[in-house]
Scaffold this active site. Structure first.
Site, mmCIF file in Angstrom:
data_model
loop_
_atom_site.group_PDB
_atom_site.id
_atom_site.type_symbol
_atom_site.label_atom_id
_atom_site.label_comp_id
_atom_site.label_asym_id
_atom_site.label_seq_id
_atom_site.Cartn_x
_atom_site.Cartn_y
_atom_site.Cartn_z
ATOM 1 N N LYS A 1 31.162 -20.536 19.524
ATOM 2 C CA LYS A 1 30.807 -19.827 20.886
ATOM 3 C C LYS A 1 32.097 -19.500 21.616
ATOM 4 C CE LYS A 1 27.212 -20.202 24.474
ATOM 5 N NZ LYS A 1 26.099 -21.153 24.806
ATOM 6 N N SER B 1 20.076 -23.255 25.193
ATOM 7 C CA SER B 1 21.146 -22.564 24.637
ATOM 8 C C SER B 1 21.315 -22.633 23.139
ATOM 9 C CB SER B 1 22.220 -22.262 25.529
ATOM 10 O OG SER B 1 21.772 -21.536 26.663
ATOM 11 N N SER C 1 21.670 -18.899 25.162
ATOM 12 C CA SER C 1 22.818 -17.894 25.142
ATOM 13 C C SER C 1 23.571 -18.004 23.904
ATOM 14 C CB SER C 1 23.588 -18.549 26.322
ATOM 15 O OG SER C 1 23.999 -19.783 26.218
#
Lengths: 480, 491, 95
Positions: B79, B178, B154
């Site tokens: 990420k 997330s 996210s």
């Protein structure tokens, strides 16, 4: 109308740890800009603070020494504001649970008169960086070397009524921290900084007036000037019908005035909240006991002991304990030679003379307890007179390398002459050469004998033992 | 052998057994990115060059017998809020568009030491603020199961990359769901560890007291293997815990039955407004499977659910408002082109650099901390946090695991959520309390809805009971095949 | 709690974010909705509950006071939008 000045102090003291409060960068003063920096102290994304164990230890030592109640369950908080000297845009500090509270400091405000200044709280925090401004042009240049240097902020109650009290308090803090060994406490290098909250009120009034906070005062001398200026300014404002605005004012050393900093600064809303990146700190009974047990002997106690134990005068004792290094040199030397009076003589006579006269510091001399004690033993003996001793002392403290005292005495022929026969011959020669003086003496001007003593010693290259010369001169003059 | 369909552990095993090499595994993932990358938009940066070089080195070390970790040679997607030395790390924000850290996050160091090959940086909601991955400055990520839908967020890029076979495994971060929610939307397995288990050093903070890095993978075993690599005390993170270093993977693999396990089914998670009936059914089916495996399942009362979203948003926004203040155009990242004085520089840079959702949360966070409102909002939220933690603690005295849907519904159509922010916030209702109490939680695929979109079941354990959570997920996955299904991405 | 334009402006100013007219209105509306929603917390009695900032009862995580090398200055300054070879550069902060 008579006015009374009311002041409270916020004193920032830099702790003398090797590394910064939340990262392993050095705290060394100076250094080329941005060379004592890492991702943590420059607030790079993703980095995290980890508390330096020594900072807590030093802080608690200070809290204990200032008679504070130590908070057992501590937290850090974030103080949020934007400024280019603060790379994270928040300062890690303590608001909700400062580590120490409710202390007291005794200060001497006049001979024989002491006063208690109450400490409201002490908290730990990180220092900000430095902004260098170009001489001309429109830029400022952040240098983050100082970012994250550990500080404690000591907040007093509004207990001060004069600049003298403020100075006495600062001197007391300075001495306390020096004896604790937790800070260099140098105002010039910024390792001790004081912000003064000042208001005025009619004498006798109990209500507090509106205060201003003065920042950027960086020497003992300017504190006195700043207080005089700001109190006069406030009195003038009030007497001319105006009112004092609560604000932060910057002391300008060159202009000798305080200037209002933007009032926006005062409207700051710091949005403090608990620092999530640092787990709470618990101070155990054990840690507190350990710190209590190893509190050093502070200046006042030391001075009293010098009077009691070594027979020093109070004034002399105070001079010696004013400097940690001088006090430890004094004590160590006395321990080795057992002659406090003689050590005092050389320390307060010779060394202090050079310090005061030439602006030197103790570290400019080659002076350790071992050689000092060896010297004192020689100086106090019959082997050498005061004059020779002084020569030897100066040679020793200004030598490039440790001085061999015995060799120096030999090479410079400093050994004292106490041979009665030799001295008597010299005395006779001096009497013969100075008939006028002798005449004066016979006419009752007996003080001229001193001149003859001096001449005799000079004749013997300064090495004659003064007591013997005195005795023989008296005998010879009596014979005339 | 379809290389990209292998799990991370299978990939590493094949490399060890010399039926595959690390460079071949990498090329397979890069090929998949080449084919469907543009359509899915799972990556912000693909570092093919560095990865190729690294795969060669890793292969040599594996052959020399120096690298023996169960994940050696495996490509890993990361990420884009996790700092990678020499590879730009944007947080999907314009403000960090050209930010290239000169330091690695601790998890990256650990991954590299274990012989993983970092393939690229995954798309996400800007600064991890969002539940759909639509707030990225680099365009939204699409759900590989249906490109008209969001992948969740996210960590949407990381979940989509794994689902679209563009990487066998990924690292995400989870502040309020997330990792778990996008795993659920994308039909993969996502694990959020106990707070403090994985170092946050180098994770660009959203909400420091809630953030935790964790794996997104094909199954629970891969998650356990990744946890073994990344977890453990880190001296650079004061909130990282010293925990037992025994192999989670071994513990998880050894879980065959759930005999004696007490599983709580919170009533409020199965009957509420906005909850999709098929989601509830699929999770109840999972409960049935757990019973078959020997667990005792019991319905319980979870009465604080209405308070978790407000408490979460107050705490997260407050911390974010402080954490994101450092992005000011002075030390790194972008600076506005034109500005006057210092304040103007700050304002223009931050106004141009941050997207609307980020600005909104910064303002919200600033508000709840500001003078006069702190007690009513922030302090109150911390009290609610205390209550939530205490309720969970009491529940875990009677149960070993809590089973809930991961999200109330399956992945929504792109654009739908942003139109109704409050509705988007509510999609986190089952996940945020796990972060507030610092618990470990996993989302595993447990079915599909009528539109063929994946449904996720969430299992929550007591703090530090990672083995219980991953073990239960492993046991269920032995009896189900939802996690092995992959979408046909229509590029 | 009524969110006013003044409050939004105050908070935006503290956050160093400027909102132009249109987005200010949107922000006012959305923030208002969110903050109104937050008020469900008022229904929960929290009297006497100690606020919990750190979820773990871990304390005293500290490091030793040992110096480690600082970073090369080129690295510290590498990402700066504006820098000299030695420092960052910002608009002048002193009048």
């Amino acid at each position: 109308m008579n006015w009374e000045i009311v002041m409270g102090l916020e004193v920032h003291v830099e702790l003398a740890t090797k590394t910064k409060i939340f990262c392993s960068c050095t705290t060394q003063f100076g250094g080329a800009p941005n060379t004592h920096c890492c991702p943590v102290c420059t607030g790079m994304p993703g980095t995290l603070p980890v508390l330096n164990r020594k900072v807590l230890e030093y802080a608690v030592k200070a809290g204990v020494a200032l008679g504070c109640e130590i908070t057992r369950y501590n937290k850090f908080d974030r103080k949020n504001y934007f400024y280019p000297d603060l790379p994270k845009a928040y300062q890690i500090s303590q608001l909700y649970l400062p580590f120490a509270r409710d202390g007291a400091v005794e200060i001497a405000c006049a001979p024989g008169l002491t006063k208690t200044i109450r400490i409201h709280e002490i908290h730990m925090e990180e220092d900000a960086g430095k902004l260098v401004h170009s001489a001309y042009g429109e830029a400022s240049f952040p240098d983050y070397n100082r970012c994250g240097v550990p500080l404690i902020e000591i907040v007093s109650e509004p207990d001060f009524r004069s600049a003298q009290e403020v100075l006495a308090y600062l001197a007391k803090l300075k001495s306390t921290f020096e004896y604790l060994g937790i800070s260099d406490v140098k105002m010039e290098e910024g390792s001790m900084r004081a912000d003064v909250n000042l208001s005025v009120r009619p004498a006798g009034s109990q209500a507090l007036g509106t205060r201003t906070e003065m920042k950027n005062i960086n020497s003992f001398k300017s504190i006195e000037r700043a207080i005089a200026y700001e109190s006069a300014r406030q009195i003038e404002v009030i007497e001319s019908g105006g009112s004092v605005i609560q604000e932060t004012r910057r002391w300008d050393e060159n202009k000798g005035k305080t200037f209002s900093m933007r009032s926006k600064e005062d409207a700051q809303d710091y949005r403090y909240f608990p620092e999530p990146d640092i787990p709470p700190i618990e101070i155990s009974d054990e840690m507190l006991e350990k710190i209590r047990a190893c509190q050093p002997e502070f200046a006042d106690q030391k001075a009293a002991r010098y009077v009691e134990e070594y027979g020093l005068s109070e004034a002399d004792a105070k001079i010696i304990v004013a400097s940690v290094r001088m006090a430890s040199l004094f004590e160590d030397t006395v321990a080795l030679c057992g002659n406090p009076k003689e050590v005092r003589y050389w320390l307060l006579g010779e060394v202090l003379y050079f310090i005061n006269d030439r602006g030197m510091t103790l570290s400019d001399f080659r002076l350790d307890a071992q050689s000092f004690a060896a010297f004192v033993k020689i100086a106090a003996s019959e082997r050498i007179n005061r004059r020779g001793a002084k020569k030897l002392f100066e040679a020793m403290i200004f030598a490039d390398h440790p001085l061999d005292l015995e060799a120096y005495i030999r090479e410079n022929d400093l050994e004292q002459v106490d041979d009665a026969q030799l001295i008597r011959e010299a005395v006779r020669a001096v009497i013969a050469e100075n008939p006028k003086t002798v005449e004066q003496y016979k006419n009752g001007v007996t003080k001229v004998a001193g001149f003859l003593v001096g001449q005799t010693i000079k004749r013997l290259s300064g090495k004659a033992k003064p007591e013997t010369v005195n005795r023989i001169i008296a005998q010879e003059l009596a014979k005339l | 052998m379809e290389i990209t369909k292998l799990t991370a552990l299978q990939t590493a095993a094949a490399i060890r057994q010399k039926t595959l090499t690390a460079p071949e595994a990498l090329e397979a993932s890069l090929e998949a990115i080449g084919a469907t990358g543009e359509a899915v938009n799972a990556y912000i940066t693909v570092c093919a060059g560095q990865a190729r070089e690294r795969a060669q080195q890793v292969q040599a070390k594996i052959e020399a017998g120096v690298l023996t970790s169960p994940l050696a040679g495996v490509p890993v997607a990361v990420k884009d809020n996790i700092c990678t030395k020499g590879v730009r790390t944007t947080c999907a924000s314009k403000i960090l568009g050209d930010f290239t850290p000169f330091y690695n996050a601790t998890v990256i160091e650990r991954l590299e030491a274990a012989g993983a090959v970092i393939i690229g940086k995954c798309n996400m909601d800007e600064f991890a603020m969002g539940s759909t991955s639509e707030t990225s400055y680099y365009g939204p990520t699409k759900n590989p199961w249906d490109l008209s839908r969001v992948p969740g967020g996210s960590s949407g890029g990381a979940a989509a990359a794994v689902a679209a076979l563009q990487a066998p495994i990924a690292l995400g971060s989870d502040t309020g769901g997330s990792i778990r929610q996008p795993a659920s939307y994308c039909g993969v397995t996502g694990f959020k560890p106990t707070y403090g288990t994985v170092s946050r050093y180098g994770l660009i903070a959203y909400a420091s007291s809630l953030d935790q890095i964790g794996p997104i993978a094909r199954d629970a075993d891969d998650c356990a293997a990744m946890m073994d690599v990344i977890r453990g005390k880190d001296d650079r993170d004061g909130t990282s815990l010293t925990v037992d270093q025994g192999s989670l993977l071994d513990a998880v693999r050894a879980t065959e039955s759930l005999k004696g396990m007490r599983v709580a089914l919170p009533a409020q998670c199965f009957e509420r407004e906005g909850l999709d009936g098929r989601v509830a059914d699929a999770v109840r089916t999972t409960a049935g499977i757990m019973e078959e495996l020997g667990a005792q399942v019991q319905t319980v009362d979870l009465d604080f659910l209405d308070y978790v979203i407000p408490a979460y948003y107050i705490i997260a926004a407050a911390e974010a408002s402080s954490n994101l203040s450092r992005f000011d155009g002075v030390k790194y990242g972008m600076r506005a082109e034109e500005y006057g004085d210092l304040t103007d520089l700050y304002k223009k840079t931050r106004s141009e650099g941050f997207g609307d959702e980020v600005k909104k949360r910064i303002l919200l966070g600033t508000f709840v901390l500001s003078s006069g409102y702190y007690d009513a909002y922030y302090r109150k939220a911390l009290q609610v946090k205390a209550i939530i933690k205490e309720r969970f603690d009491r529940l875990f005295e009677r149960f070993d695991l809590i089973l809930t849907p991961t999200a109330p519904a399956t992945a929504p159509i792109l654009g739908e959520s942003l139109a109704d922010p409050l509705k988007m916030y509510l999609s986190d209702i089952f996940t945020v309390s796990v972060n507030i109490a610092g618990l470990p939680g996993i989302s595993i695929p447990c079915g599909f809805d009528g539109a063929g979109m994946p449904i996720g079941a969430q299992m929550i354990g007591q703090r530090l009971q990672e083995a219980t959570v991953l073990g239960a997920a492993h046991a269920v996955q032995r009896l189900t095949d939802y996690h092995t299904r992959t979408p046909e991405v229509k590029a | 709690m009524q969110i006013t334009r003044e409050l939004v402006e105050y908070v935006a100013d503290l956050s160093r974010i400027c909102l132009d007219g249109a987005s200010e209105e949107k922000m006012e509306r959305e923030l208002g909705a969110v903050i109104e929603y937050m008020e469900v917390l008022n229904a929960l009695d929290t009297d006497g509950v100690e606020p919990l900032s750190h979820v773990f009862q871990v304390t005293n995580v500290m490091r030793e006071d040992a110096v480690a090398p600082s970073s090369p200055r080129e690295d510290i300054l590498a990402g700066a939008p504006e820098a000299t070879g030695q420092t960052f550069v910002v608009p002048r902060t002193l009048e």
